[in-house]
Design a protein around this motif. Structure first.
Motif, short mmCIF file in Angstrom:
data_model
loop_
_atom_site.label_atom_id
_atom_site.label_comp_id
_atom_site.label_asym_id
_atom_site.label_seq_id
_atom_site.Cartn_x
_atom_site.Cartn_y
_atom_site.Cartn_z
N ALA A 54 1.09 -1.33 -0.01
CA ALA A 54 -0.15 0.05 0.13
C ALA A 54 0.62 1.27 -0.19
O ALA A 54 0.63 2.24 -0.81
CB ALA A 54 -0.74 0.08 1.26
N ALA A 55 1.99 1.27 0.78
CA ALA A 55 2.76 2.37 0.84
C ALA A 55 3.42 2.67 -0.38
O ALA A 55 3.71 3.80 -0.85
CB ALA A 55 3.60 2.16 2.02
N GLY A 56 4.04 1.56 -1.01
CA GLY A 56 4.65 1.59 -2.34
C GLY A 56 3.82 2.02 -3.44
O GLY A 56 4.21 2.94 -4.18
N LEU A 57 2.63 1.73 -3.30
CA LEU A 57 1.51 2.09 -4.41
C LEU A 57 1.71 3.82 -4.27
O LEU A 57 1.47 4.23 -5.34
CB LEU A 57 0.27 1.66 -4.31
CG LEU A 57 0.20 0.21 -4.69
CD1 LEU A 57 -1.46 -0.44 -4.71
CD2 LEU A 57 0.26 -0.01 -6.43
N VAL A 58 1.34 4.09 -3.06
CA VAL A 58 1.06 5.66 -2.83
C VAL A 58 2.18 6.54 -3.29
O VAL A 58 2.31 7.38 -3.80
CB VAL A 58 0.56 5.92 -1.64
CG1 VAL A 58 0.54 7.56 -1.13
CG2 VAL A 58 -0.67 5.28 -1.22
N ALA A 59 3.61 5.80 -2.81
CA ALA A 59 4.72 6.64 -2.97
C ALA A 59 5.17 6.60 -4.49
O ALA A 59 5.69 7.50 -5.11
CB ALA A 59 5.87 5.78 -2.00
N GLY A 60 4.54 5.35 -5.17
CA GLY A 60 4.93 5.32 -6.49
C GLY A 60 4.13 6.52 -7.40
O GLY A 60 4.53 6.39 -8.57
N LEU A 61 3.21 7.13 -6.93
CA LEU A 61 2.50 8.00 -7.51
C LEU A 61 3.62 9.30 -7.60
O LEU A 61 3.45 9.88 -8.96
CB LEU A 61 1.10 8.45 -7.06
CG LEU A 61 0.19 7.44 -6.68
CD1 LEU A 61 -1.03 7.98 -5.82
CD2 LEU A 61 -0.19 7.41 -8.14
N ALA A 62 4.46 9.48 -6.88
CA ALA A 62 5.43 10.29 -7.22
C ALA A 62 6.72 9.86 -7.85
O ALA A 62 7.36 10.76 -8.50
CB ALA A 62 6.03 10.84 -5.62
#
Length: 114
Positions: A54-62
């Motif tokens: 989940a954290a990676g998906l959100v960070a991956g937006l940046a």
């Protein structure tokens, strides 16, 4: 296309957080599934993997490489879930299969918006 990627990533990350919380709280439906496939003792590890995804998906937006790595990791997680079900001859793999497809969609969409 990035807006669609953003929506999918955030909603999927939220779903993963809810799933991880259920594993950590020992929700009956999740405990039953984990016991059925022989993975009850792995609940904290599985929850950690979901939270990391989940954290990676959100960070991956940046930064797109993180999003692709996270989506790939989540896809492997759900592929493993399908394998765990099939290993014990449990054919209730539809939820894991659907989430595998969502994971692959997240990876594809993030790659296309890189």
């Amino acid at each position: 296309m990035f807006i669609a990627t953003l929506i999918l990533s955030v909603l999927f990350a939220a779903l993963l957080v809810v799933s991880a919380a259920g594993k950590l709280r020992g929700e009956a439906s999740q405990v039953a599934t984990l016991e059925r496939v022989g993975a009850r003792k792995l609940a904290p590890v599985l929850a950690l993997l979901e939270l990391a995804g989940a954290a990676g998906l959100v960070a991956g937006l940046a930064w797109w490489p993180i999003g692709i790595a996270a989506g790939t990791g989540i896809a492997l997680y759900f592929l493993g879930a399908i394998g765990a079900h099939l290993r014990v001859k449990d054919t209730a793999v539809t939820p894991a299969a659907v989430l595998l497809v969502v994971s692959l969609a997240a990876v594809t969409m993030r790659a296309l918006t890189a």
